[in-house]
Scaffold this motif. Structure first.
Motif, PDB file in Angstrom:
ATOM      1  N   PHE A 237     -25.762  18.712  42.816  1.00 31.21           N
ATOM      2  CA  PHE A 237     -25.516  19.883  41.977  1.00 31.21           C
ATOM      3  C   PHE A 237     -24.625  19.546  40.779  1.00 31.21           C
ATOM      4  CE2 PHE A 237     -26.699  21.482  46.042  1.00 31.21           C
ATOM      5  CZ  PHE A 237     -27.326  22.696  45.828  1.00 31.21           C
ATOM      6  N   ALA A 238     -23.964  18.414  40.805  1.00 28.54           N
ATOM      7  CA  ALA A 238     -22.923  18.098  39.830  1.00 28.54           C
ATOM      8  C   ALA A 238     -23.445  17.216  38.705  1.00 28.54           C
ATOM      9  CB  ALA A 238     -21.758  17.392  40.527  1.00 28.54           C
ATOM     10  N   PRO A 239     -23.265  17.601  37.436  1.00 29.70           N
ATOM     11  CA  PRO A 239     -23.578  16.687  36.328  1.00 29.70           C
ATOM     12  C   PRO A 239     -22.674  15.460  36.403  1.00 29.70           C
ATOM     13  CG  PRO A 239     -23.197  18.932  35.542  1.00 29.70           C
ATOM     14  CD  PRO A 239     -22.734  18.889  36.961  1.00 29.70           C
ATOM     15  N   HIS A 240     -23.250  14.302  36.169  1.00 31.41           N
ATOM     16  CA  HIS A 240     -22.483  13.056  36.271  1.00 31.41           C
ATOM     17  C   HIS A 240     -21.269  13.109  35.350  1.00 31.41           C
ATOM     18  CE1 HIS A 240     -21.692   8.955  37.249  1.00 31.41           C
ATOM     19  NE2 HIS A 240     -21.819   8.550  36.000  1.00 31.41           N
ATOM     20  N   SER A 241     -20.093  12.927  35.919  1.00 29.97           N
ATOM     21  CA  SER A 241     -18.850  13.161  35.182  1.00 29.97           C
ATOM     22  C   SER A 241     -18.594  12.128  34.096  1.00 29.97           C
ATOM     23  CB  SER A 241     -17.672  13.196  36.155  1.00 29.97           C
ATOM     24  OG  SER A 241     -17.588  11.991  36.900  1.00 29.97           O
TER      25      SER A 241
END
Length: 709
Positions: A237-241
């Motif tokens: 769910f997380a965009p690559h930081s």
């Protein structure tokens, strides 16, 4: 934020009073703590969640509210339970686990004993060292404050789609017009100079290599290399930081949304390359980061009768078990989230055959496909399969359900063989140019089911395809063992760089030949980033670990002539629906306004006659011509009542010039050169039916019928 975006709500959801947390685990879990962590001091406050058993007695829900926890807080889970790895149970509360439903992830992993649930050298014994301070942390986030400014998806049909595969960092890391602090980030990829380049190039869909949160591989890190491509997901769910220019405490979400909004304004869709087939946790000796410590047997395929080990259909050490309801819900919830909250327009599924595996076999009516087909959100977006994995019977080109389109590896191999001069390719080439009906028509699918490509991220670039016979992967540190050996490339006479003007001209022409064949074939064309610029990887065909100039686009040395040629190709395709038909050719005669009827497509020999049964398999035959009947295509308002213009396309891969007698009789009487890959020919050059038209060696030409007046 609509709670339905995440199904029954999992993960962390801020409220007016604090934050609600919910986690699903195996029924054997005995206790779950959510631990709030100060990212600077590593101090933690752990709160027990309440257990709620599911009706089937299998999946277990743990939930609770922690007062005073606001967006921006960092957290992880500690899951208590039995350590019985031989039974597939790998609970270890010493390991702080990442929330599978985390919307943003902060920090990085420090590899060592602390990140592994077992004792090094004794994989059956549990390690009790704490991973806090060595692990990534989930971030509590909210979406309600983002202003989409009326954003709407472009929603282009497949037959009008031109895909551009790109890497977020590699696309802009060396772009001179992008501010230095934005290069290699979502903001850099959304820069007007980049968006305008793709729009002018005729691209309608940007397909991004993995942007789900992924991690560096410890083996590569030890070599000073990087997991550049990103096929090592830990957060779905997380965009690559690392692609965020503004921070990793949740800022990456808004920055990614800005990217999508910028491309939508330009009429370009955004498609994500997603890796649901495996995770970054590896095999039985891999780290304990998230899924393994939450419900190992639900998330992964384990070896039947030997649940200590993992079944590997992906070549990465593990395979996600999409047949299990917990894993399947995660995938579907993730897909819906990226469509509803992040506004993406579709997905390309890495090693998609793995997602169809039921009891080891590939099942195209598996629950995964049924859920996508019936989902009111996901059934409306683009679904693209990489239709293979490395397991038994994993090669499934042509077998995916009707809602799907597929990377057509057969198109890639055939077109490469034809233009490098391999004998006996004409029959298959015609099939691929016409949309690969042998693969898709029998199931009622359309030509656009075939995503045609010659080059992708994995393998040679277009320029290297015509510059190298062998791979040159020395920089990868594996003594040349990595990367494909079957490249079907041809160096045009010299391996690698050369100053020979004749070889350079031939290589330039071969690149144009390949691009022309790609863009004007029936189906959905896909280009790889930088191929229109003449990008090289110096013969490396596996830059998955090269986060440097070897893999980044070199904008300062772009081939402007190749860029202009590519624009002309996509413009021709856009203007003329005969190159992007909605249905397969059927040979049915179509009567023009006057004269005898002509079929929708006619394959022609060099003497102007129709190809006969014995003409297709001659080893010496290395050229092919085909007539496209514009009258067989419904008018689109630009070409009059008779539909599109008529075209004659001639492809000559022979090492000699070929004299073609332009067809006469019922065919058009006058032709003009619309496009050519050979500098000896001029666009606009006229010819008449029955005349001899010489096509130079290793070149292609597109002739358009001239209308009266």
């Amino acid at each position: 934020m609509d709670a339905n975006t995440q199904g029954a709500f999992w993960g962390a959801r801020p409220t007016d009073a604090g934050t609600d947390f919910a986690l699903a685990t195996a029924a054997e879990a005995e206790r779950v703590e959510v631990c709030l962590v100060d990212p600077e001091t590593k101090e933690q406050r752990c709160v027990d969640l309440a257990r709620v058993d599911g009706p089937d007695g299998q999946a277990t829900r743990w939930e609770g509210t922690v007062d005073g926890v606001a967006p921006g807080a960092h957290y992880g889970y500690r899951v208590h339970g039995p350590w019985e790895p031989d039974k597939g149970l790998r609970f270890n509360p010493a390991k702080l686990l990442l929330d599978p439903y985390a919307w943003a992830v902060s920090g990085s992993y420090e590899w060592g004993q602390e990140m592994h649930a077992y004792v090094f050298g004794d994989p059956e014994r549990m390690d009790e060292s704490d991973s806090l301070g060595h692990s990534m942390l989930a971030v509590v986030c909210e979406h309600v404050k983002y202003d989409w400014e009326g954003d709407t998806p472009p929603r282009r049909p497949y037959n009008e789609t031109v895909v551009y595969e790109a890497h977020v960092k590699g696309l802009t890391q060396l772009h001179p017009e992008v501010p230095e602090h934005e290069r290699g980030t979502y903001r850099g990829a959304a820069h007007p100079a980049v968006v305008n380049h793709l729009k002018e190039l005729g691209v309608t869909a940007l397909e991004l290599l993995p942007v789900h949160q992924f991690i560096e591989d410890s083996t590569l890190a030890d070599k000073g290399l990087s997991n550049y491509w990103g096929y090592n997901t830990i957060g779905f769910f997380a965009p690559h930081s690392a692609y965020s220019s503004s921070g990793d405490h949740g800022q990456q979400i808004a920055e990614f949304k800005d990217l999508v909004k910028a491309y939508h304004r330009a009429g370009i869709e955004v498609i994500l390359d997603v890796v649901y087939n495996h995770t970054a946790e590896g095999n039985h000796l891999g780290p304990q980061l998230s899924f393994r410590g939450i419900d190992n047997a639900a998330y992964y395929h384990l070896v039947p009768g030997d649940e200590f080990h993992y079944t590997d259909y992906t070549g990465t050490g593990n395979s996600v078990n999409a047949g299990n309801p917990l894993a399947l819900d995660l995938i579907i919830d993730s897909l819906r989230y990226w469509v509803t909250e992040m506004h993406v327009d579709g997905f390309r599924f890495d090693l998609a055959s793995t997602l169809a595996r039921e009891d080891g076999a590939v099942d195209m009516v598996s629950p995964f496909f049924e859920l996508l087909a019936s989902d009111p959100v996901l059934s409306r977006v683009k679904l693209i399969a990489e239709p293979w994995d490395v397991g038994p019977d994993g090669y499934q080109v042509g077998n995916f359900p009707p809602q799907w389109v597929e990377w057509n590896g057969k198109f890639r191999d055939c077109v490469r063989d034809f233009w490098r001069g391999e004998p006996g390719t004409l029959r298959e080439l015609a099939t691929r140019l016409a949309g690969s009906a042998d693969l898709y028509e029998g199931e009622g699918r359309r030509p656009s089911a075939s995503v045609n490509f010659i080059v992708a991220h994995d393998g040679f670039t277009l320029r290297d395809l015509v510059s190298y016979n062998e791979k040159h992967n020395e920089a990868n540190g594996e003594d040349g063992r990595d990367g494909a050996d079957d490249n079907r490339s041809w160096n045009c006479g010299t391996e690698g760089p050369t100053d020979d003007p004749h070889i350079l001209e031939l290589r330039a022409r071969q690149q144009r030949n390949l691009l022309l064949t790609l863009v004007l074939a029936q189906g959905v064309p896909m280009m790889a980033h930088g191929d229109e610029l003449g990008r090289t990887q110096q013969g490396n065909n596996n830059v998955y670990c090269q986060d440097n100039e070897l893999s980044w686009i070199d904008w300062d040395h772009a081939d402007s002539e190749l860029v202009d040629f590519t624009r002309s190709l996509t413009k021709l395709r856009e203007d003329h629906p005969v190159f992007r038909r909605r249905r397969f050719f059927d040979g049915t005669p179509v009567a023009p306004a006057e004269g005898d009827p002509l079929p929708d497509i006619v394959w022609l020999d060099a003497d102007g006659s129709t190809m006969g049964p014995d003409d297709w398999d001659q080893d010496w035959a290395k050229s092919l011509a085909f007539f496209l009947n514009g009258g067989a295509v419904p008018g689109n308002g630009r070409h009059g009542a008779n539909g599109d213009s008529d075209f004659l396309v001639i492809l000559n891969a022979a090492e000699n010039d070929v004299d073609y007698h332009l067809p006469a009789g019922p065919f058009p009487e006058k032709w003009a050169t619309a496009l050519t890959t050979c500098e000896a020919r001029l666009v606009g050059e006229a010819a008449a039916g029955g005349e001899v038209f010489t096509v130079p060696a290793r070149s292609a030409v597109v002739l358009m019928a001239e209308r009266e007046g």
